[in-house]
Design a protein around this motif. Sequence first.
Motif, PDB file in Angstrom:
ATOM      1  N   GLN A  84       0.848  -1.182   0.000  1.00  0.00           N
ATOM      2  CA  GLN A  84       0.000   0.000   0.000  1.00  0.00           C
ATOM      3  C   GLN A  84       0.889   1.239   0.000  1.00  0.00           C
ATOM      4  O   GLN A  84       1.714   1.409   0.904  1.00  0.00           O
ATOM      5  N   GLN A 183      -3.021   0.539  -4.055  1.00  0.00           N
ATOM      6  CA  GLN A 183      -2.908  -0.822  -3.545  1.00  0.00           C
ATOM      7  C   GLN A 183      -2.380  -1.736  -4.641  1.00  0.00           C
ATOM      8  O   GLN A 183      -2.910  -1.745  -5.752  1.00  0.00           O
ATOM      9  N   GLY A 231       3.338  -2.853   3.952  1.00  0.00           N
ATOM     10  CA  GLY A 231       3.084  -4.159   3.344  1.00  0.00           C
ATOM     11  C   GLY A 231       4.171  -5.131   3.769  1.00  0.00           C
ATOM     12  O   GLY A 231       5.290  -4.731   4.117  1.00  0.00           O
ATOM     13  N   ASN A 476       3.061   3.171   8.774  1.00  0.00           N
ATOM     14  CA  ASN A 476       1.876   2.395   9.169  1.00  0.00           C
ATOM     15  C   ASN A 476       0.970   3.217  10.083  1.00  0.00           C
ATOM     16  O   ASN A 476      -0.266   3.170   9.968  1.00  0.00           O
ATOM     17  N   THR A 480      -3.010   3.995   9.380  1.00  0.00           N
ATOM     18  CA  THR A 480      -4.050   3.541  10.311  1.00  0.00           C
ATOM     19  C   THR A 480      -4.808   4.717  10.921  1.00  0.00           C
ATOM     20  O   THR A 480      -5.989   4.578  11.262  1.00  0.00           O
ATOM     21  N   SER A 486      -8.693  -1.257   9.018  1.00  0.00           N
ATOM     22  CA  SER A 486      -7.478  -1.651   9.724  1.00  0.00           C
ATOM     23  C   SER A 486      -6.506  -2.327   8.764  1.00  0.00           C
ATOM     24  O   SER A 486      -6.908  -2.925   7.761  1.00  0.00           O
ATOM     25  N   SER A 487      -5.222  -2.256   9.102  1.00  0.00           N
ATOM     26  CA  SER A 487      -4.217  -2.977   8.315  1.00  0.00           C
ATOM     27  C   SER A 487      -4.101  -4.429   8.762  1.00  0.00           C
ATOM     28  O   SER A 487      -3.371  -5.210   8.154  1.00  0.00           O
ATOM     29  N   ASP A 488      -4.823  -4.786   9.831  1.00  0.00           N
ATOM     30  CA  ASP A 488      -4.830  -6.166  10.329  1.00  0.00           C
ATOM     31  C   ASP A 488      -6.126  -6.831   9.877  1.00  0.00           C
ATOM     32  O   ASP A 488      -7.207  -6.555  10.418  1.00  0.00           O
TER      33      ASP A 488
END
Length: 789
Positions: A84, A183, A231, A476, A480, A486-488
């Motif tokens: 990303q 992305q 990423g 990150n 966020t 979320s990145s999770d």
Amino acid sequence: MSEQRPHLHTYQFGEGEPILERLVFSYRPLWLVLFALGTVFFAYQTFNLRPDASFEKMIPMEHPFIKSFMKHRGDLGAAGTTIQVAVEHTRGDIFDAEYLDILQQINDEVFYLPGVDRNRMRSLWTPNVRWIEVTEQGFEGDKVIDARYDGSSEAMGRLRQNVLRSGEVGRLVSDDFQSSIVQAPLIDIDPASGQPLNYWDLSQRLEKDIREKYQQGTPGSEPQVRVYIIGFAKMVGDLLDGIVSIFMFAAIALVITALLLYWYTRSVRGTATVLLCAVVAVIWQLGLLTTLGYGLNAYSILIPFLVFAIGVSHGVQMMNAIMVEAAAGKNHFDAARGAFRVLYVPALIALISDAVGFTTMVLIPIEVIKDLGIAASVGVAVIILTNLFLLPILISYFGTGKRAVDNLEEKLADPNRRGVARRLASLASARVATLSIVVATLGFAVGIYGGQNLQIGDLDPGAPELHPDSRYNLDNKFITENYATSSDVMVIMAETEEQRCADYANVDMVDRFTWHMENVPGVNSSMSAVKISKLVASGYNEGSLKWATVSRNQRLLGTTFNSMPAVLMNTRCSLLPVALFLDDHKAETLQAVVDAAESFIAENRQDGISFALAAGNAGIEAATNQEIARARNRMMLLIYTAVCALVFISFASWRAVVCIVVPLALTSFLCEALMAHLGIGVKVATLPVIALGVGVGVDYGIYIYSKLSHYLRRGEGIEEAYYHTLRSTGAAVALTGAMLAVGVATWIFSPIKFQADMGMLLTFMFIWNMVGALWLLPALARFLIKTEN
């Protein structure tokens, strides 16, 4: 009682000499030629050594979660390996012609990067990012940046409207409209060559071709855009960038080690020989790994420097024995032979114990840990050759120098040193030994109690392998904080028969599962085909929320899937992924989500549909945590069993096992308590520390016990025997611990957090293992071996 000198061996070489000793010293020129040829060959091989950062090697491929992920990987895309690139406009919002022009250039740069899955790329400039709305005439839609875009104010107004209608705010467009994301899913294996994607090269190209190129501003002014990149591939690339710092720390450790070694030996030749043999061991290790087809990843890159430290530490023992023999009046050749005869058994035991301890890591089903174990085992195997054979052969030619022998004789005759050794020998007295065992018992209690809070997995936001203030984690943090998703991400895969994914019963089940998971603590939001289906159904009915439901009318329900995004349904209509966006990737969060999903699946079985866990970076991390939780106790059991077995076979005494292994166990428990106190979880980066600490730490106890048992067999009492042990090898063991600690202590200042954590923990274990061998071992021996006096 008159003062006794440490036992100085006066061997008469002849028919009784060991076969191995005769083999080594009778063919010295041949061995030197073989070592020289091997070093040249392996040095040449190291030129072919390449970084190895394959995604598959970072995850437990045999875990059911990963098998499910790999089964559907083609339908899911490269879930878990998406880059990303967030582009922030520093002088306004994204509705600016100059900003959008830069964004288009960055989009094109990313498009042509190696490994990018171009069909699945998404940004404001890609044709698959569209808006859809319901009008009186039905559904209307187009690309967000349509064919009429020309950069005019009218086009900007239309673009603003398109972005709002697209539903991409919080996904591709930040909540404050000041940045947007490109992305880029990755293909980890090149379909043409079959070679894994080079993450390090990709990371460097992202930095050079995108961040540096487009983030430059004029002197004295702020750049027009700022670039943020996250990423898995980028994180691995940043880890590999730390190699430069690793070499710098290695150079510092080399200088400090050389100074300590010279201070102890007072021999330039001896110091140079020990360092040379350690360097040869590293060259052979790297060359062998290349020959065997292995590369170095971000974790195993540390092993060559650890092998160097181990080589130097064992070299100290050999040099100490050679100087003792030389002080007895022997020439270079006889001194080297005498030292070899004294040390080859305990040194071989110690190094084999190291290798066996490292080999247990091969049983952990994560390739990077297996590779680390193989790299360490190969390194120790090479040290057996360089330190037991090459080092004494070289010293037999060059000697240690008269100054080194004189220095040792001065140390042996120094009354102050004898006084220190005599006071330390009281550690083996009944009163002090009792106190030591009480203190050790308290230490075990502290370790067990403190280790109860030790957690599995990551405990920090962002990438825990890097420091919180690292560039990656700052990137990150920006993403966020400015984007809703979320990145999770954990992806649960709902599997159906082909062309049956849109059946009411299946869609209803996915809907109920999604609702259930959205109410699990730790789940921020979700996305699935069912949600899109509800929106489309509502759109068919003038946007009425009453119709935002799963219709029982199969024909109507089927039409809501006609334009479903490819990421939410495969082309065979046999897979409906449910993406769960989590609050964080802490182990307890991941396990709670997994438990909730498995509980729902177990209680709601239905013919025609099944749920499979789990893809996405959070699903992969949950699988990794489960494997580490299982492997942790298994590895501890295996390594201690192997060490106990080797010690028992070598000394033929259970007392030796207790004396040598109990101090190791105390260090292990205290290390776990330290990890819990520092907030360091057990994960891929820290799990090997346990094996490394035990495998290397056993050396101290073996050297001390072998000397102690020698003097006990001569009929000396335990205190006197330990006094002579300290006089002959105590200082060398202490220096060994210091050198090993120095070799890894410099890692604490590394920009890579997992390397800093490993450095801190290994330094702690090496120091405490050395202290345990010098303090606790004689206390245990006092009560266990007293009947043999």
